[in-house]
Design an enzyme around this catalytic site. Structure first.
Site, PDB file in Angstrom:
ATOM      1  N   GLU A  52      11.245   8.470  74.687  1.00  0.00           N
ATOM      2  CA  GLU A  52      12.497   8.988  74.144  1.00  0.00           C
ATOM      3  C   GLU A  52      12.127  10.012  73.095  1.00  0.00           C
ATOM      4  OE1 GLU A  52      14.560   5.790  71.749  1.00  0.00           O
ATOM      5  OE2 GLU A  52      12.840   4.652  72.493  1.00  0.00           O
ATOM      6  N   ASP A  86      15.345   1.037  79.815  1.00  0.00           N
ATOM      7  CA  ASP A  86      15.837   1.595  78.550  1.00  0.00           C
ATOM      8  C   ASP A  86      15.974   3.104  78.769  1.00  0.00           C
ATOM      9  OD1 ASP A  86      16.217   2.459  75.942  1.00  0.00           O
ATOM     10  OD2 ASP A  86      14.310   1.675  75.177  1.00  0.00           O
ATOM     11  N   ASP A 105      22.890   5.147  74.558  1.00  0.00           N
ATOM     12  CA  ASP A 105      21.599   4.490  74.812  1.00  0.00           C
ATOM     13  C   ASP A 105      21.861   3.041  75.181  1.00  0.00           C
ATOM     14  OD1 ASP A 105      19.006   3.497  74.749  1.00  0.00           O
ATOM     15  OD2 ASP A 105      18.477   4.468  72.850  1.00  0.00           O
ATOM     16  N   HIS A 126       8.089   3.892  73.236  1.00  0.00           N
ATOM     17  CA  HIS A 126       7.418   2.590  73.094  1.00  0.00           C
ATOM     18  C   HIS A 126       7.122   2.004  74.457  1.00  0.00           C
ATOM     19  CE1 HIS A 126      11.474   0.920  74.017  1.00  0.00           C
ATOM     20  NE2 HIS A 126      11.858   2.023  73.385  1.00  0.00           N
ATOM     21  N   GLU A 170      16.109   9.800  77.052  1.00  0.00           N
ATOM     22  CA  GLU A 170      15.116   8.724  77.215  1.00  0.00           C
ATOM     23  C   GLU A 170      15.070   8.232  78.647  1.00  0.00           C
ATOM     24  OE1 GLU A 170      16.038   5.171  74.911  1.00  0.00           O
ATOM     25  OE2 GLU A 170      13.950   4.491  75.069  1.00  0.00           O
ATOM     26  N   HIS A 172      10.157  -3.581  72.426  1.00  0.00           N
ATOM     27  CA  HIS A 172       9.012  -2.786  71.973  1.00  0.00           C
ATOM     28  C   HIS A 172       7.739  -3.627  72.031  1.00  0.00           C
ATOM     29  CE1 HIS A 172       9.588  -4.337  67.811  1.00  0.00           C
ATOM     30  NE2 HIS A 172      10.857  -4.189  68.103  1.00  0.00           N
TER      31      HIS A 172
HETATM   32  C1  HZT Z   1      15.105  -1.837  68.717  1.00  0.00           C
HETATM   33  C2  HZT Z   1      16.295  -2.522  68.630  1.00  0.00           C
HETATM   34  C3  HZT Z   1      17.193  -2.444  69.673  1.00  0.00           C
HETATM   35  C4  HZT Z   1      13.489  -0.334  69.905  1.00  0.00           C
HETATM   36  C5  HZT Z   1      13.656   2.075  70.185  1.00  0.00           C
HETATM   37  C6  HZT Z   1      14.924   2.153  70.938  1.00  0.00           C
HETATM   38  C7  HZT Z   1      16.972   2.098  71.509  1.00  0.00           C
HETATM   39  O1  HZT Z   1      13.301   2.507  67.376  1.00  0.00           O
HETATM   40  C8  HZT Z   1       8.766   0.907  68.406  1.00  0.00           C
HETATM   41  C9  HZT Z   1       9.129   2.109  68.833  1.00  0.00           C
HETATM   42  C10 HZT Z   1      16.913  -1.718  70.798  1.00  0.00           C
HETATM   43  C11 HZT Z   1      15.703  -1.035  70.871  1.00  0.00           C
HETATM   44  C12 HZT Z   1      14.806  -1.088  69.837  1.00  0.00           C
HETATM   45  F1  HZT Z   1      18.349  -3.104  69.601  1.00  0.00           F
HETATM   46  N1  HZT Z   1      13.615   0.953  69.313  1.00  0.00           N
HETATM   47  N2  HZT Z   1      14.993   2.477  72.214  1.00  0.00           N
HETATM   48  N3  HZT Z   1      16.268   2.444  72.577  1.00  0.00           N
HETATM   49  N4  HZT Z   1      16.137   1.937  70.472  1.00  0.00           N
HETATM   50  S1  HZT Z   1      12.864   1.222  67.890  1.00  0.00           S
HETATM   51  C13 HZT Z   1      11.179   1.348  68.217  1.00  0.00           C
HETATM   52  O2  HZT Z   1      13.158   0.115  67.026  1.00  0.00           O
HETATM   53  S2  HZT Z   1      10.131   0.110  67.841  1.00  0.00           S
HETATM   54  C14 HZT Z   1      10.489   2.380  68.739  1.00  0.00           C
HETATM   55 MN    MN Z   2      16.941   3.402  74.270  1.00  0.00          MN
HETATM   56 MN    MN Z   3      13.691   3.008  73.661  1.00  0.00          MN
END
Ligand code: HZT
Ligand code: MN
Ligand code: MN
Length: 434
Positions: free
Chosen positions: A322, A220, A209, A289, A415, A297
């Site tokens: 995703e 993303d 990812d 998101h 995703e 997000h």
């Molecule tokens: C948070 C920190 C990161 C966001 C989703 C995600 C990887 O799970 C609301 C909905 C990178 C991304 C994120 F370093 N996250 N997409 N790709 N992770 S999440 C989230 O924290 S917040 C989903």
């Molecule tokens: Mn991601």
């Molecule tokens: Mn994401």
């Protein structure tokens, strides 16, 4: 994680290069961008049979250029050529175009909507450039990631590839967030910290990812890899579920309805492991998101189960859908050492000097974009951990620890990032791989 072992030698570049394969983009059926072709280009002026082949290929490439641009055809292996050089004058490829349906059918041809669409042209070009970088970097990643590789080397390759192809520069372009390389029961937010060396095993299920941004416009996108076909039903379930979510998405669509569609498809699959038939469940506390400018997000969550959320998608919004499937309980919890962090947009000022200094480094280098400990290390910072802990405890920085289902379970993720243009839905990160 699977196995923390002593550093394996990094995979020799020569071997990796030979594995690089064809062009990426799904709907743009161009010829393969093979190494041979690149070398042929470079070898201009040499004679014989070689020359004949070269000429043929060049003509072919030229012809394609008119329609969709030269594509990834001119990319090297490992990737090193900025996509801005492969696609002159902002002629980046479109993502997958999906026309709106039902009450929104009129949008595709509406003159008013077309005018609104043109007003966002700059953003669209930046997003398409970031998406092209994602496709070209992941194509190479897919060719080199296999049992025996060290995740630290994989992360470095993906991040260096991204920096080179997007021409990383301050806040104008760069990495969107740390490279997630989560294995088996861990679904998300694992990336190696400095000194961590995890070797991919043949029976692992690896989620890759990563993010690319141009002027804060983030792509993303993530995929899952495995080297044992017993996991195919799991990967197929999640790929199908993600594509269902993307298909269902649109202007005025309720987020809860998208979750319901995703859940139904995901739960229609099962997998046989160790002589037992196991249902595939969505990881119900993970979600997609929306994405804001320099904000991964944006405040809306796209559930992957029917949760009754009546919030609707709106015109102009950028979303990452995703979905995650699991052979486990269907719930993730935080487990293990944290690597991912992001500064909150509104925050206090720390008084502790070490926290103050680290905060200024974060603000200067990452702003609100997520970062990982390796990114701080490469800036030459050391002994910053107490400062970082202080920022997290003060609510100035949010920690995103690895998110895992129960030990022994397997999780998969796919995703994509899409934008709800006034006229059409564009799946920016779509490729010929997923
Ligand atoms: C948070 C920190 C990161 C966001 C989703 C995600 C990887 O799970 C609301 C909905 C990178 C991304 C994120 F370093 N996250 N997409 N790709 N992770 S999440 C989230 O924290 S917040 C989903
Ligand atoms: Mn991601
Ligand atoms: Mn994401």
């Amino acid at each position: 994680m699977t196995q923390a072992s002593v550093a394996a030698d990094s995979v020799p570049t020569k071997e990796l290069s030979s594995l690089a394969v064809s062009d990426t983009s799904a709907k743009h059926d161009e010829e393969d961008g093979s190494d041979d072709e690149v070398e042929e280009e470079a070898g201009e002026g040499e004679g014989g049979a070689q020359k004949k082949k070269k000429k043929k290929n060049r003509n072919k490439k030229k012809k394609k250029t008119k329609k969709t641009g030269p594509g990834a055809a001119g990319q090297t292996s490992p990737p090193s050529i900025p996509v801005s050089q492969l696609f002159p004058s902002s002629s980046y490829r479109e993502g997958q175009i999906c026309e709106y349906v039902d009450d929104n059918m009129y949008r595709t041809t509406s003159e008013e909507m077309r005018a609104r669409d043109r007003a966002n042209e700059r953003q669209l070009i930046d997003l398409r450039r970031a998406a092209e970088v994602h496709r070209e970097v992941r194509q190479y990643a897919q060719s080199v990631i296999k049992p025996g590789v060290d995740l630290a080397d994989v992360a470095e390759m993906i991040e260096n590839g991204t920096r080179a192809l997007v021409e990383a520069k301050g806040f104008e372009a760069g990495i969107g967030f740390p490279t997630g390389l989560s294995i088996n029961h861990c679904a998300a937010h694992y990336t190696p910290n400095s000194g961590d060396h995890v070797i991919v095993q043949k029976d692992d299920v690896l989620k890759v990812d990563f993010g690319v941004h141009v002027n804060g416009n983030i792509i993303d996108s993530a995929f899952t890899m495995s080297w044992n076909d017993r996991y195919d039903p799991l990967l197929n379930a999640v790929r199908d579920a993600t594509n269902t979510g993307i298909r269902e998405a649109g202007i005025d669509v309720r987020l809860g309805d998208i979750g319901a569609a995703i859940q139904e498809v995901m739960e229609s699959y099962e997998i046989e492991l160790g002589g037992k038939t196991i249902p595939i469940r969505p990881l119900r506390n993970l979600c997609g998101h929306n994405i804001g400018s320099y904000v991964i997000h944006g405040g809306k969550s796209v559930p992957i189960v029917a949760n009754g959320d009546q919030t609707r998608m709106e015109e102009g919004e950028l979303f990452a859908i995703e979905t995650f499937g699991t052979t486990g309980k269907g719930l993730v919890f935080e487990e293990g050492v944290c690597s991912h962090y992001a500064k909150n947009s509104a925050h206090a000022m720390p008084r502790l000097p070490s926290a103050k200094k680290l905060l200024s480094t974060i603000e200067k280098n990452f702003g609100t974009l997520p970062f990982c400990r390796r990114y701080i290390d490469r800036l030459g910072e050391s002994h910053y951990y107490l400062g970082l802990k202080h920022l997290v405890d003060d609510g100035i920085v949010t920690a995103y620890p690895p998110l895992c289902d129960v030990q022994g379970s397997y999780t998969a993720q796919f995703e994509h990032t899409f934008i709800l243009r006034p006229t059409v839905k564009e799946v920016l990160s779509r490729g010929d791989d997923y």
